[in-house]
Design a protein around this motif. Structure first.
Motif, PDB file in Angstrom:
ATOM      1  N   PRO A  19      42.197   9.276  66.845  1.00 13.46           N
ATOM      2  CA  PRO A  19      43.333   9.540  67.502  1.00 13.46           C
ATOM      3  C   PRO A  19      43.067   9.844  68.935  1.00 13.46           C
ATOM      4  O   PRO A  19      42.095  10.115  69.706  1.00 13.46           O
ATOM      5  CB  PRO A  19      43.452  10.853  66.827  1.00 13.46           C
ATOM      6  N   ALA A  20      44.312   9.507  69.904  1.00 10.26           N
ATOM      7  CA  ALA A  20      44.075   9.631  71.170  1.00 10.26           C
ATOM      8  C   ALA A  20      44.181  11.109  71.526  1.00 10.26           C
ATOM      9  O   ALA A  20      43.631  11.394  72.580  1.00 10.26           O
ATOM     10  CB  ALA A  20      45.181   8.806  71.922  1.00 10.26           C
ATOM     11  N   VAL A  21      44.983  11.997  70.775  1.00  8.80           N
ATOM     12  CA  VAL A  21      44.942  13.070  70.966  1.00  8.80           C
ATOM     13  C   VAL A  21      44.786  13.778  69.618  1.00  8.80           C
ATOM     14  O   VAL A  21      45.097  13.519  68.605  1.00  8.80           O
ATOM     15  CB  VAL A  21      46.409  13.753  71.475  1.00  8.80           C
ATOM     16  N   GLY A  38      40.549  16.007  82.727  1.00  3.29           N
ATOM     17  CA  GLY A  38      39.465  15.297  81.912  1.00  3.29           C
ATOM     18  C   GLY A  38      39.282  13.444  82.431  1.00  3.29           C
ATOM     19  O   GLY A  38      40.065  13.191  83.222  1.00  3.29           O
ATOM     20  N   PRO A  39      38.282  12.958  81.983  1.00  2.00           N
ATOM     21  CA  PRO A  39      37.963  11.784  82.386  1.00  2.00           C
ATOM     22  C   PRO A  39      38.962  10.563  81.970  1.00  2.00           C
ATOM     23  O   PRO A  39      39.751  10.797  80.931  1.00  2.00           O
ATOM     24  CB  PRO A  39      36.604  11.404  81.720  1.00  2.00           C
ATOM     25  N   SER A  40      39.010   9.442  82.273  1.00  2.00           N
ATOM     26  CA  SER A  40      39.785   8.301  81.793  1.00  2.00           C
ATOM     27  C   SER A  40      39.671   8.320  80.465  1.00  2.00           C
ATOM     28  O   SER A  40      38.556   8.181  79.798  1.00  2.00           O
ATOM     29  CB  SER A  40      39.516   7.273  82.511  1.00  2.00           C
ATOM     30  N   GLY A  41      40.706   8.154  79.837  1.00  2.00           N
ATOM     31  CA  GLY A  41      40.702   7.787  78.083  1.00  2.00           C
ATOM     32  C   GLY A  41      40.802   9.107  77.328  1.00  2.00           C
ATOM     33  O   GLY A  41      40.511   9.228  76.389  1.00  2.00           O
ATOM     34  N   ALA A  42      40.820  10.364  78.128  1.00  2.00           N
ATOM     35  CA  ALA A  42      40.600  11.466  77.428  1.00  2.00           C
ATOM     36  C   ALA A  42      42.027  12.116  76.675  1.00  2.00           C
ATOM     37  O   ALA A  42      41.667  12.755  75.836  1.00  2.00           O
ATOM     38  CB  ALA A  42      40.400  12.682  78.314  1.00  2.00           C
ATOM     39  N   GLY A  43      42.988  11.463  76.856  1.00  2.00           N
ATOM     40  CA  GLY A  43      44.420  11.556  76.214  1.00  2.00           C
ATOM     41  C   GLY A  43      45.473  12.198  77.058  1.00  2.00           C
ATOM     42  O   GLY A  43      46.436  12.772  76.387  1.00  2.00           O
ATOM     43  N   LYS A  44      45.114  12.389  78.403  1.00  2.00           N
ATOM     44  CA  LYS A  44      45.982  13.154  79.255  1.00  2.00           C
ATOM     45  C   LYS A  44      47.347  12.519  79.449  1.00  2.00           C
ATOM     46  O   LYS A  44      48.430  13.116  79.096  1.00  2.00           O
ATOM     47  CB  LYS A  44      45.383  13.306  80.652  1.00  2.00           C
ATOM     48  N   SER A  45      47.462  11.200  79.759  1.00  2.00           N
ATOM     49  CA  SER A  45      48.678  10.392  79.737  1.00  2.00           C
ATOM     50  C   SER A  45      49.442  10.647  78.376  1.00  2.00           C
ATOM     51  O   SER A  45      50.640  10.522  78.574  1.00  2.00           O
ATOM     52  CB  SER A  45      48.432   9.072  80.101  1.00  2.00           C
ATOM     53  N   THR A  46      48.669  10.466  77.244  1.00  2.00           N
ATOM     54  CA  THR A  46      49.293  10.602  76.114  1.00  2.00           C
ATOM     55  C   THR A  46      49.963  11.960  75.746  1.00  2.00           C
ATOM     56  O   THR A  46      51.230  11.975  75.307  1.00  2.00           O
ATOM     57  CB  THR A  46      48.280  10.286  74.920  1.00  2.00           C
ATOM     58  N   VAL A  47      49.458  12.966  76.347  1.00  2.00           N
ATOM     59  CA  VAL A  47      50.158  14.277  76.203  1.00  2.00           C
ATOM     60  C   VAL A  47      51.462  14.291  76.714  1.00  2.00           C
ATOM     61  O   VAL A  47      52.362  14.716  76.566  1.00  2.00           O
ATOM     62  CB  VAL A  47      49.178  15.408  76.569  1.00  2.00           C
ATOM     63  N   HIS A  48      51.249  13.671  78.361  1.00  2.00           N
ATOM     64  CA  HIS A  48      52.468  13.602  79.348  1.00  2.00           C
ATOM     65  C   HIS A  48      53.478  12.880  78.437  1.00  2.00           C
ATOM     66  O   HIS A  48      54.713  13.174  78.528  1.00  2.00           O
ATOM     67  CB  HIS A  48      51.752  12.783  80.322  1.00  2.00           C
ATOM     68  N   ARG A  49      53.136  11.840  77.766  1.00  2.00           N
ATOM     69  CA  ARG A  49      54.196  10.936  77.046  1.00  2.00           C
ATOM     70  C   ARG A  49      54.788  11.852  76.097  1.00  2.00           C
ATOM     71  O   ARG A  49      56.116  11.609  75.854  1.00  2.00           O
ATOM     72  CB  ARG A  49      53.551   9.563  76.530  1.00  2.00           C
ATOM     73  N   VAL A  50      54.056  12.663  75.419  1.00  2.00           N
ATOM     74  CA  VAL A  50      54.817  13.410  74.170  1.00  2.00           C
ATOM     75  C   VAL A  50      55.649  14.541  74.994  1.00  2.00           C
ATOM     76  O   VAL A  50      56.925  14.527  74.432  1.00  2.00           O
ATOM     77  CB  VAL A  50      53.687  14.072  73.426  1.00  2.00           C
TER      78      VAL A  50
HETATM   79  P1  ADP Z   1      43.892   9.391  79.876  1.00  2.00           P
HETATM   80  O1  ADP Z   1      45.255   9.642  80.376  1.00  2.00           O
HETATM   81  O2  ADP Z   1      43.308  10.553  79.738  1.00  2.00           O
HETATM   82  O3  ADP Z   1      43.161   8.186  80.713  1.00  2.00           O
HETATM   83  P2  ADP Z   1      45.159   8.152  77.670  1.00  2.00           P
HETATM   84  O4  ADP Z   1      46.172   9.145  77.165  1.00  2.00           O
HETATM   85  O5  ADP Z   1      45.793   6.822  78.618  1.00  2.00           O
HETATM   86  O6  ADP Z   1      44.167   8.838  78.517  1.00  2.00           O
HETATM   87  O7  ADP Z   1      44.443   7.164  76.640  1.00  2.00           O
HETATM   88  C1  ADP Z   1      43.704   8.155  75.393  1.00  2.00           C
HETATM   89  C2  ADP Z   1      43.139   7.142  74.461  1.00  2.00           C
HETATM   90  O8  ADP Z   1      44.144   6.327  73.911  1.00  2.00           O
HETATM   91  C3  ADP Z   1      42.390   5.968  75.083  1.00  2.00           C
HETATM   92  O9  ADP Z   1      41.357   5.743  74.285  1.00  2.00           O
HETATM   93  C4  ADP Z   1      43.108   4.793  75.226  1.00  2.00           C
HETATM   94  O10 ADP Z   1      42.402   3.589  75.072  1.00  2.00           O
HETATM   95  C5  ADP Z   1      44.078   4.843  73.974  1.00  2.00           C
HETATM   96  N1  ADP Z   1      45.478   4.338  74.499  1.00  2.00           N
HETATM   97  C6  ADP Z   1      46.244   4.688  75.296  1.00  2.00           C
HETATM   98  N2  ADP Z   1      47.548   4.309  75.405  1.00  2.00           N
HETATM   99  C7  ADP Z   1      47.279   3.246  74.321  1.00  2.00           C
HETATM  100  C8  ADP Z   1      48.447   2.251  73.492  1.00  2.00           C
HETATM  101  N3  ADP Z   1      49.567   2.113  74.099  1.00  2.00           N
HETATM  102  N4  ADP Z   1      47.963   1.666  72.601  1.00  2.00           N
HETATM  103  C9  ADP Z   1      46.820   1.894  72.034  1.00  2.00           C
HETATM  104  N5  ADP Z   1      45.954   2.803  72.558  1.00  2.00           N
HETATM  105  C10 ADP Z   1      46.243   3.460  73.633  1.00  2.00           C
END
Ligand code: ADP
Length: 286
Positions: A19-21, A38-50
């Motif tokens: 899971p991303a989050v 958090g570092p790149s890939g931590a899930g920050k943007s995913t939280v922002h998208r939610v």
């Molecule tokens: P951050 O913003 O902290 O860099 P992201 O929320 O972008 O992290 O990503 C969290 C995890 O989810 C990462 O492993 C990333 O590769 C994955 N991820 C992000 N966007 C997608 C997507 N559209 N489809 C599949 N995996 C994704």
């Protein structure tokens, strides 16, 4: 009532093995600047998208401004929030001023004057130029101006200082703090320590989609400090280095009875040196 209340948030992208989050809890109070660090890939943007309703399939509960984000198409929601994206879209047919006016026209409530917002973000000179020629840093600031145009009570900014030079990054940090001073809640995701430290009242440290700690930057630093100072000194022409404990420093510093928490030396930063040597700050856009 909190501005953001998240319990057990879990997001899994299609086809991803992890899971991303992963079961995230967050509470952001009204009027605070809260950072997800958090570092790149931590899930920050995913939280922002939610939080901005761009991801609707998630586990757990997420309330923003007192209502669950998962349901409905509540237009009022977008009147009350401002969203700054990590990778801003550009509308190359428009000038910056036209672009901001177009965004302002999407809102029903009172909006900011585009010229004033551009000035605030150091884009006044570029106001009547097509955004086609904008650098990444200029687009990031235009993007923040778009997010502020409806005077949002909650600003959600994804990497607001990404790609900015130090002077422009400082300007953006000031603008974010100002909004909070004026009563807005600001939610920032960032991998930039300096933004987290200088802008946020509280930060959550995020790794692998999980929150590892939440507190004020100062308390986090104090709780995890190595309790000493490193002193560099020159003796007989040789540079020496010694670690001294903080305990016992109060007396020689002339504050007996005090407990010294931190010590900072005030040597110049490279930024200061650059400004003194050249008379200019590192703030010029290419
Ligand atoms: P951050 O913003 O902290 O860099 P992201 O929320 O972008 O992290 O990503 C969290 C995890 O989810 C990462 O492993 C990333 O590769 C994955 N991820 C992000 N966007 C997608 C997507 N559209 N489809 C599949 N995996 C994704």
């Amino acid at each position: 009532m909190s501005a953001i209340h998240v319990r057990g948030l879990t997001v899994r992208y299609r086809g991803a093995c992890a899971p991303a989050v992963d079961g995230m809890d967050l509470t952001v109070e009204r009027g605070e600047v809260f950072g997800l660090l958090g570092p790149s890939g931590a899930g920050k943007s995913t939280v922002h998208r939610v939080l901005t309703r761009r991801i609707r399939r998630f586990g757990g509960t997420v309330d923003v401004l007192g209502a669950p984000v998962g349901r409905g198409r509540d237009r009022d929601f977008f009147e009350r929030i401002g969203v700054a994206f990590e990778l801003p879209a550009r509308l190359p047919a428009l000038t910056a001023r036209e672009d901001l006016s177009a965004f302002a026209a999407l809102h029903r409530g009172p909006t900011e004057d585009p010229g004033e917002l551009l000035e605030l973000l150091d884009l006044a000179e570029a106001a009547d130029r097509s955004t086609a020629g904008f650098s990444k840093g200029m687009l990031v600031r235009l993007n923040l101006a778009r997010a502020l145009v409806n005077r949002p009570e909650l600003l959600l900014a994804d990497e607001p200082t990404g790609g900015l030079d130090p002077v422009r990054a400082d300007r953006v940090r000031e603008v974010l703090r100002d909004r909070a001073r004026q009563g807005a809640t600001v939610f920032v995701t960032t991998h930039d320590m300096r933004t987290a430290e200088s802008v946020c009242d509280r930060i959550a440290l995020v790794v692998d989609g999980r929150v590892r700690a939440v507190d004020t930057p100062r308390r986090l630093r104090l709780a995890h400090r190595s309790p000493g100072v490193v002193v560099e000194f020159r003796r007989n022409g040789r540079l020496e280095r010694r670690e001294l404990p903080l305990d016992g420093l109060a007396e020689p510093l002339g504050i007996p009875g005090a407990r010294v928490e931190t010590v900072h030396s005030r040597e110049a930063t490279l930024d200061d040196v650059f400004a003194r040597v050249t008379g200019r700050r590192m703030g010029r856009e290419p």
